[in-house]
Enzyme design. Structure first.
Site, short mmCIF file in Angstrom:
data_model
loop_
_atom_site.label_atom_id
_atom_site.label_comp_id
_atom_site.label_asym_id
_atom_site.label_seq_id
_atom_site.Cartn_x
_atom_site.Cartn_y
_atom_site.Cartn_z
N SER A 1 -6.74 -11.69 -27.21
CA SER A 1 -6.41 -10.64 -28.08
C SER A 1 -7.95 -10.60 -28.79
CB SER A 1 -4.79 -11.41 -29.03
OG SER A 1 -5.08 -9.82 -29.79
N GLY A 2 -8.04 -8.98 -29.26
CA GLY A 2 -9.06 -8.37 -29.91
C GLY A 2 -8.96 -8.15 -31.85
N CYS B 1 4.01 -13.37 -37.67
CA CYS B 1 5.42 -12.83 -37.42
C CYS B 1 6.94 -12.34 -37.40
CB CYS B 1 5.41 -11.96 -36.19
SG CYS B 1 5.42 -13.49 -34.78
C1 PLP Z 1 -0.67 -17.97 -29.58
C2 PLP Z 1 -0.55 -16.25 -29.97
N1 PLP Z 1 0.01 -15.27 -28.74
C3 PLP Z 1 0.46 -14.04 -29.49
C4 PLP Z 1 0.34 -13.97 -29.95
C5 PLP Z 1 0.15 -11.65 -30.16
O1 PLP Z 1 -0.76 -11.05 -30.31
P1 PLP Z 1 -1.10 -10.24 -30.33
O2 PLP Z 1 -0.35 -10.20 -32.16
O3 PLP Z 1 -2.49 -9.25 -29.94
O4 PLP Z 1 0.25 -8.92 -29.71
C6 PLP Z 1 -0.57 -13.89 -31.24
C7 PLP Z 1 -0.69 -13.34 -32.25
O5 PLP Z 1 -0.48 -13.77 -33.46
C8 PLP Z 1 -0.54 -15.50 -31.24
O6 PLP Z 1 -1.55 -16.03 -31.69
S1 FES Z 2 2.68 -11.53 -33.38
FE1 FES Z 2 1.12 -12.58 -34.71
S2 FES Z 2 1.61 -13.75 -36.02
FE2 FES Z 2 2.89 -13.33 -34.52
#
Ligand code: PLP
Ligand code: FES
Length: 402
Positions: A200-201, A326
């Site tokens: 992820s960027g 989140c």
């Molecule tokens: C281990 C992990 N997977 C997936 C994600 C999700 O990435 P994105 O926020 O780019 O959707 C995150 C970020 O919060 C992460 O830490």
């Molecule tokens: S989606 Fe970024 S911390 Fe969970």
């Protein structure tokens, strides 16, 4: 708007590097052509997308043709899991872990309701997997094993290649969520057992809303997003060109800085951690201290609430976190720390500091100057000061039933 702070929440998101901003800006203004167009105006934009793909491939030790741009980590995880199942319709079993990000866990839960069976591997007190449990769970019916490279909350790194070797023996596909690992651990897909890898960027100093999925050449890939034939039919939709250019530049910078930055971050992280442990009684590091991302420390401060520590730090302009962004705000303790079987007061009193290549010595000093006082003050207000309080025992029991 608040702009200046001591930002130690880089596992949640990172600052966009000024060089990345500079690289993407022309694609928000002058170069607005469609990368798929036949004319030269679009074609030059197409070249920028190709360059972005090459830069991302270089960071992963992959081939340019193996990179699919996505909207970020969540889409990458969703797309990989769906693709693996669509490509093997006869297999109905998935293996993952209890400590994955919701972008994997919640897809698996949804698939369970659609008739798939899912094994959620457990972790020990250090947050590590038992490879015997993995072996015992693998069967000829296993379509996919999806396991994160490094945990976002504790930084614990899983032995990905050892896992991959076992997965291959059973002919299952192997997907790795490397959102937290890319840019912090050297990657070489050419010598890896990984079939698909998510990045992820916004975790590597590119903007939010752009990411990439590595798909090994030869792996049958069924797209989750179907539309035009962009990206060799693997992800429909006109590419997010400024995002792709930004991700490419960010990948180039990560590769350039990887060794020096991670050595520096580790030194600063270790100083922060060791000084806190030495100066504050009743606290401990959560996760596998030796197999760990160089930038992350997750520390449990007994008898107080992590949220209270964060609010106090916030008053000093210091940003940290109590788990994943989140799920913060929910009062439920972290599913990762719970899976590790940590006691109640650690579950509630844990916070995470995550550094990046911009973190300075002075910022670490500023945290060290205030943390002991914050913890001491909160403890004077705390109703439970001892592990043996009967109230605590009740809480442990109720937690065990949930
Ligand atoms: C281990 C992990 N997977 C997936 C994600 C999700 O990435 P994105 O926020 O780019 O959707 C995150 C970020 O919060 C992460 O830490
Ligand atoms: S989606 Fe970024 S911390 Fe969970």
């Amino acid at each position: 708007m608040l702009k200046d702070c001591i930002y130690l929440d880089n596992n949640a998101t990172t600052k966009v590097d000024p060089e990345v901003v500079e690289a993407m800006l022309p694609y928000l203004s002058d170069y607005y052509g469609n990368p798929s167009s036949m004319h030269t105006f679009g074609g030059q934009v197409g070249k920028a997308v190709k360059q972005g793909r090459e830069q991302v491939a270089a960071l992963l030790g992959a081939d340019e043709s193996e990179i699919v741009f996505t909207s970020g980590g969540t889409e990458g995880d969703n797309a990989a899991i769906r693709a693996a199942l669509l490509a093997q319709p006869d297999k109905r079993h998935i293996i993952t872990t209890q400590v994955e990000h919701p972008a994997v866990l919640n897809v698996c839960k949804q698939l369970e309701s659609q008739g798939y069976s899912v094994t959620y591997l457990s972790v020990n007190r250090q947050g590590q997997l038992d490879l015997n449990e993995l072996e015992a769970s693998l069967t000829g019916n296993t379509a996919l094993v999806t396991i994160m490279y490094a945990n976002n909350e504790t930084g614990t790194i899983f032995p990905i290649e050892q896992i991959g070797m076992r997965v291959k023996e059973y002919g299952a596909l192997f997907h790795v969520d490397a959102v937290q690992a890319v840019g912090k651990i050297p990657m070489n897909m050419k010598t890896s057992t990984i079939d698909m890898l998510t990045m992820s960027g916004h975790k590597i100093h590119a903007p939010k809303g752009i990411g990439a999925l590595y798909v090994r050449r030869g792996v049958r890939f069924r797209p989750m997003i179907v539309g035009g034939g962009q990206q060799r039919g693997r992800r429909g939709g006109t590419e997010n060109v400024p995002g792709v250019v930004a991700l490419g530049k960010a990948a180039e910078l990560e590769l350039l800085h990887l060794e020096e930055a991670t050595t520096r971050e580790k030194r600063l992280r270790d100083r922060l951690e060791q000084t806190l442990l030495a100066q504050i009684p009743d606290c401990e590091v959560n996760g596998d201290a030796s197999q760990r991302l160089p930038n992350t420390t997750n520390i449990g401060f007994k008898f107080i609430e992590g949220e209270a520590i964060l609010l106090s730090l916030n008053k000093h302009g210091i940003c940290a976190s109590s788990g994943s962004a989140c799920s913060s705000g929910s009062l439920e303790p972290s599913h990762v720390l719970r899976a590790m079987g940590l006691p109640y007061t650690i579950l509630h009193g844990s916070i995470r500091f995550s550094l990046c290549r911009y973190t300075t010595e002075a910022e670490i000093d500023a945290v060290l100057a205030v943390m002991p006082g914050i913890v001491e003050h909160l403890r004077t207000l705390s109703p439970f000061k001892s592990d043996n309080a009967s109230w605590l025992q009740e809480q442990e029991k109720s937690l065990a039933h949930r």
